[in-house]
Design an enzyme around this catalytic site. Structure first.
Site, PDB file in Angstrom:
ATOM      1  N   ASP A  21       0.832  -1.198   0.000  1.00 24.83           N
ATOM      2  CA  ASP A  21       0.000   0.000   0.000  1.00 24.83           C
ATOM      3  C   ASP A  21       0.871   1.255   0.000  1.00 24.83           C
ATOM      4  O   ASP A  21       1.827   1.365   0.776  1.00 24.83           O
ATOM      5  CB  ASP A  21      -0.905   0.028   1.235  1.00 24.83           C
ATOM      6  CG  ASP A  21      -1.926  -1.094   1.238  1.00 24.83           C
ATOM      7  OD1 ASP A  21      -2.238  -1.599   0.152  1.00 24.83           O
ATOM      8  OD2 ASP A  21      -2.410  -1.453   2.328  1.00 24.83           O
ATOM      9  N   ALA A 268      -7.647  -1.564   6.372  1.00 26.64           N
ATOM     10  CA  ALA A 268      -7.639  -3.011   6.617  1.00 26.64           C
ATOM     11  C   ALA A 268      -8.719  -3.453   7.592  1.00 26.64           C
ATOM     12  O   ALA A 268      -8.670  -4.573   8.105  1.00 26.64           O
ATOM     13  CB  ALA A 268      -6.271  -3.438   7.138  1.00 26.64           C
ATOM     14  N   ALA A 269      -9.725  -2.607   7.823  1.00 28.99           N
ATOM     15  CA  ALA A 269     -10.741  -2.935   8.828  1.00 28.99           C
ATOM     16  C   ALA A 269     -11.485  -4.223   8.492  1.00 28.99           C
ATOM     17  O   ALA A 269     -11.713  -5.068   9.362  1.00 28.99           O
ATOM     18  CB  ALA A 269     -11.727  -1.777   8.960  1.00 28.99           C
ATOM     19  N   GLY A 270     -11.878  -4.383   7.223  1.00 20.02           N
ATOM     20  CA  GLY A 270     -12.600  -5.594   6.833  1.00 20.02           C
ATOM     21  C   GLY A 270     -11.756  -6.840   6.979  1.00 20.02           C
ATOM     22  O   GLY A 270     -12.242  -7.879   7.445  1.00 20.02           O
ATOM     23  N   ASP A 271     -10.487  -6.750   6.593  1.00 20.64           N
ATOM     24  CA  ASP A 271      -9.582  -7.897   6.734  1.00 20.64           C
ATOM     25  C   ASP A 271      -9.406  -8.262   8.201  1.00 20.64           C
ATOM     26  O   ASP A 271      -9.388  -9.437   8.570  1.00 20.64           O
ATOM     27  CB  ASP A 271      -8.221  -7.578   6.123  1.00 20.64           C
ATOM     28  CG  ASP A 271      -8.288  -7.351   4.629  1.00 20.64           C
ATOM     29  OD1 ASP A 271      -9.182  -7.919   3.985  1.00 20.64           O
ATOM     30  OD2 ASP A 271      -7.449  -6.600   4.105  1.00 20.64           O
TER      31      ASP A 271
END
Length: 333
Positions: A21, A268-271
């Site tokens: 990223d 990266a919250a969903g991961d």
């Protein structure tokens, strides 16, 4: 879910992507044709597969990661972070003369101290994985307690892995991001699917209205039911600041998000959420407890900058709960 014992840590196999990223922070997103002066820039290792593997490892799971990088500085850095987290990287493929995946992230810091992002992913080697490169994968799947998949690698790889997992009765979590049309055969092998509200609409055709005041939970329930009708056993929809909703059998479960959290970088919250959910299940928590634990894990993630750097350890999550009683398990050495 396979039962784990106190004699070993649960084994999670992640097959997915590596993405470096490159994050530009600004006070406002540029409009078409507009240039703005940004605030800062940094690089941080990420990728949905690598992020989920790192999160599971930091929460105590025994993780093996399969993916593909290029023989470049970005690939070396991402691999180094995974290795330092204790992940088994023996099956990561490195291709000479190719570029590792990367992403351009524009992060808008708003006056209320919240943040929003826009992401452009350049897949690089992630989309060049071939079936003949997956040496020994069936044996790895057979000894796993959970297999985690995403859509930043070729669909045929996900389908092959899910098919083998189903044959060995190993549960599969599919995080359908970034969204792409999903073959019915793949859905038939999936035990858990974890779309966000946008991806849930893409799969179900049912829009889930969502604004600063929350979301339409009835629409979310209808979307979950429509996805389950496609053959997926358990549907877990993440609803951003509203929390998460799950349909398992005929039971609807809801877990609200953690309140009063300053969102610094939601990248990266969903991961973080989906990996924490899977890890908690593998350590023996029930689904509702796993959702609560996952929400607390994701809350810490959004409060820090960068993808992998923001993913908390098990101890971080317990400290971050700040005296609250949250589901937990006994760490296994």
């Amino acid at each position: 879910m396979r039962n784990t014992t106190s004699e070993r840590r649960p084994r999670i196999l992640v097959v997915g992507s590596f993405v470096m990223d490159q994050i530009a922070v600004t006070s406002k997103f540029p409009k078409e044709g507009q240039s703005v002066i940004g605030r800062s820039f940094q690089k941080a290792p990420g990728g949905k597969g690598a992020n989920q593997a790192v999160q599971a490892a930091r929460l105590g799971a025994d993780v093996t990661l399969i993916g593909k990088i290029g023989n470049d500085a970005n690939g070396e850095e991402m691999l180094s972070v995974c290795q330092s987290t204790g992940i088994n990287i023996d099956h990561v493929i490195c291709e000479e003369g190719a570029a590792s995946g990367c992403a351009i992230i524009i992060l808008e810091e708003k006056p209320d101290h919240s943040a929003a992002n826009r992401i452009l992913v350049l897949p690089g080697t992630n989309m060049t994985i071939r079936l003949d490169e997956l040496q020994g994968i069936e044996a790895l799947i057979a000894e796993s307690d959970m297999v985690m998949l995403q859509l930043e690698i070729p669909m045929e790889i996900d389908l092959h892995v899910a098919r083998l997992a189903a044959a060995h009765h190993v549960p599969v979590m599919l995080n359908p991001a970034p969204f792409a049309p999903i073959p019915e055969e793949l859905l038939s092998y999936v035990t858990y699917i974890s779309p966000n509200e946008t991806e849930a609409e893409d799969i179900s055709g049912i829009r889930i209205p969502h604004d600063e005041n929350g979301c339409d939970f009835e629409a979310a329930r209808q979307a979950a039911a429509a996805i389950r009708a496609k053959g997926v056993e358990n549907v877990l929809i993440t609803l951003g600041s509203a929390g998460a909703l799950m349909l398992s059998g005929d039971e609807f479960l809801f877990s609200p998000s953690v309140k009063n959290v300053r969102s610094v970088d939601p990248t990266a919250a969903g991961d973080s959420f989906v990996s924490a959910f899977c890890t908690a299940l593998c350590f023996g928590l029930d689904m509702k407890s796993a959702m609560v634990f996952a929400n607390h894990t994701a809350a810490i993630t959004v409060s820090k900058m960068g993808a992998m750097p923001s993913l908390p350890s098990y101890e971080d999550v317990l400290r971050g709960a700040d005296g609250l009683t949250i589901p937990r398990w006994e760490p296994i050495g």
